[in-house]
Design a protein around this motif. Structure first.
Motif, PDB file in Angstrom:
ATOM      1  N   PRO A  41     -13.423  -5.729   0.444  1.00 14.38           N
ATOM      2  CA  PRO A  41     -12.119  -5.120   0.162  1.00 14.38           C
ATOM      3  C   PRO A  41     -11.608  -5.609  -1.196  1.00 14.38           C
ATOM      4  N   ALA A  42     -10.963  -4.723  -1.946  1.00 19.76           N
ATOM      5  CA  ALA A  42     -10.499  -5.052  -3.287  1.00 19.76           C
ATOM      6  C   ALA A  42      -9.015  -4.720  -3.421  1.00 19.76           C
ATOM      7  N   ARG A  43      -8.350  -5.500  -4.246  1.00 20.93           N
ATOM      8  CA  ARG A  43      -6.893  -5.374  -4.378  1.00 20.93           C
ATOM      9  C   ARG A  43      -6.530  -4.717  -5.703  1.00 20.93           C
ATOM     10  N   LEU A  44      -5.586  -3.786  -5.593  1.00 20.15           N
ATOM     11  CA  LEU A  44      -5.180  -2.961  -6.723  1.00 20.15           C
ATOM     12  C   LEU A  44      -3.659  -2.831  -6.724  1.00 20.15           C
ATOM     13  N   LEU A  45      -3.019  -3.143  -7.848  1.00 25.95           N
ATOM     14  CA  LEU A  45      -1.585  -2.943  -7.992  1.00 25.95           C
ATOM     15  C   LEU A  45      -1.358  -1.564  -8.603  1.00 25.95           C
ATOM     16  N   VAL A  46      -0.370  -0.843  -8.077  1.00 30.90           N
ATOM     17  CA  VAL A  46      -0.104   0.529  -8.511  1.00 30.90           C
ATOM     18  C   VAL A  46       1.356   0.637  -8.944  1.00 30.90           C
ATOM     19  N   PHE A  47       1.568   1.233 -10.121  1.00 26.71           N
ATOM     20  CA  PHE A  47       2.896   1.373 -10.705  1.00 26.71           C
ATOM     21  C   PHE A  47       3.174   2.861 -10.956  1.00 26.71           C
ATOM     22  N   TYR A  48       4.372   3.319 -10.656  1.00 25.09           N
ATOM     23  CA  TYR A  48       4.793   4.689 -10.951  1.00 25.09           C
ATOM     24  C   TYR A  48       6.045   4.646 -11.815  1.00 25.09           C
ATOM     25  N   THR A  49       6.067   5.511 -12.827  1.00 28.81           N
ATOM     26  CA  THR A  49       7.275   5.675 -13.619  1.00 28.81           C
ATOM     27  C   THR A  49       7.414   7.135 -14.017  1.00 28.81           C
ATOM     28  N   PRO A  50       8.520   7.792 -13.707  1.00 29.46           N
ATOM     29  CA  PRO A  50       9.561   7.286 -12.830  1.00 29.46           C
ATOM     30  C   PRO A  50       9.044   7.131 -11.407  1.00 29.46           C
ATOM     31  N   ALA A  51       9.874   6.567 -10.562  1.00 34.89           N
ATOM     32  CA  ALA A  51       9.518   6.396  -9.151  1.00 34.89           C
ATOM     33  C   ALA A  51       9.418   7.764  -8.471  1.00 34.89           C
ATOM     34  N   GLY A  52       8.807   7.784  -7.297  1.00 34.62           N
ATOM     35  CA  GLY A  52       8.720   9.017  -6.515  1.00 34.62           C
ATOM     36  C   GLY A  52       7.578   9.021  -5.522  1.00 34.62           C
ATOM     37  N   PRO A  53       6.326   8.881  -5.978  1.00 37.15           N
ATOM     38  CA  PRO A  53       5.205   8.964  -5.046  1.00 37.15           C
ATOM     39  C   PRO A  53       5.219   7.908  -3.942  1.00 37.15           C
ATOM     40  N   GLU A  54       5.851   6.772  -4.179  1.00 37.89           N
ATOM     41  CA  GLU A  54       5.912   5.749  -3.126  1.00 37.89           C
ATOM     42  C   GLU A  54       6.636   6.270  -1.885  1.00 37.89           C
ATOM     43  N   SER A  55       7.514   7.242  -2.062  1.00 35.19           N
ATOM     44  CA  SER A  55       8.235   7.795  -0.910  1.00 35.19           C
ATOM     45  C   SER A  55       7.294   8.551   0.026  1.00 35.19           C
ATOM     46  N   PHE A  56       6.199   9.100  -0.512  1.00 38.60           N
ATOM     47  CA  PHE A  56       5.188   9.730   0.343  1.00 38.60           C
ATOM     48  C   PHE A  56       4.566   8.685   1.269  1.00 38.60           C
ATOM     49  N   PHE A  57       4.188   7.551   0.718  1.00 38.95           N
ATOM     50  CA  PHE A  57       3.575   6.495   1.528  1.00 38.95           C
ATOM     51  C   PHE A  57       4.536   6.010   2.603  1.00 38.95           C
ATOM     52  N   LEU A  58       5.800   5.844   2.237  1.00 42.12           N
ATOM     53  CA  LEU A  58       6.783   5.374   3.209  1.00 42.12           C
ATOM     54  C   LEU A  58       6.987   6.389   4.337  1.00 42.12           C
TER      55      LEU A  58
END
Length: 173
Positions: free
Chosen positions: A117-134
């Motif tokens: 397993p590998a770890r990846l940090l993900v950034f969005y600007t502007p915000a928005g796509p994180e709401s799909f995951f939530l």
């Protein structure tokens, strides 16, 4: 340090307002999508829509479906392991410490090309796509691949989150 320029009064909010925040190592909301486990660490609600941040753990030989974001730029920082990214029609291999930037409207995807397993940090600007995951990430099952039927059911939902799935699996041809 002594500066020879006009400075705000010591009662000015620039000195007194503590508008920032901290998210601790174990903070965030965990969501599972296929073989990805993401902690949504920072949302648009917390940053007035400016920025979102997620911390992901991706199982070997898995990643996301090629897609585009119509309104957001996305960036990735590899914390552990190795990933293959698509960026338009090119493939990029990225390892620990590498940063990958994908502007909005660009076909992209990633997969863990390692054996752990590998770890990846993900950034969005502007915000928005994180709401799909939530809203649509799962909370109580072991990660397994999402079947085509699930993706087909989510086309309109993804569109409402400014994401467009593109044909192709992880061969990305």
């Amino acid at each position: 340090m002594s500066l020879n320029l006009p400075l705000p009064d010591k009662d000015d909010p620039v000195w007194t307002a503590a508008n920032g925040f901290v998210v601790r190592k174990d903070g965030g909301v965990i969501r599972l999508t296929g073989h990805e486990t993401f902690a949504v660490k920072v949302t648009g609600e917390e940053t007035d829509g400016a920025f979102a941040f997620m911390d992901g753990l991706i199982t070997p030989d898995h990643g996301n479906q090629p897609h585009i974001h119509t309104k957001e730029d996305e960036a990735f920082y590899v914390v552990s392991g190795a990933f293959e990214f698509i960026n338009g029609n090119e493939k990029i291999t990225a390892g620990v410490g590498d940063f990958v930037y994908i502007p909005k409207g660009t076909r992209h995807g990633f997969k863990n090309i390692g054996t752990e397993p590998a770890r990846l940090l993900v950034f969005y600007t502007p915000a928005g796509p994180e709401s799909f995951f939530l809203a649509y990430g799962e909370t109580d099952r072991a990660p397994e691949p999402w079947p085509d039927e699930k993706f087909n059911e989510m086309v309109d939902i993804l569109g409402a989150h400014n994401m467009v799935l593109l044909p192709g699996d992880h061969d990305w041809d």
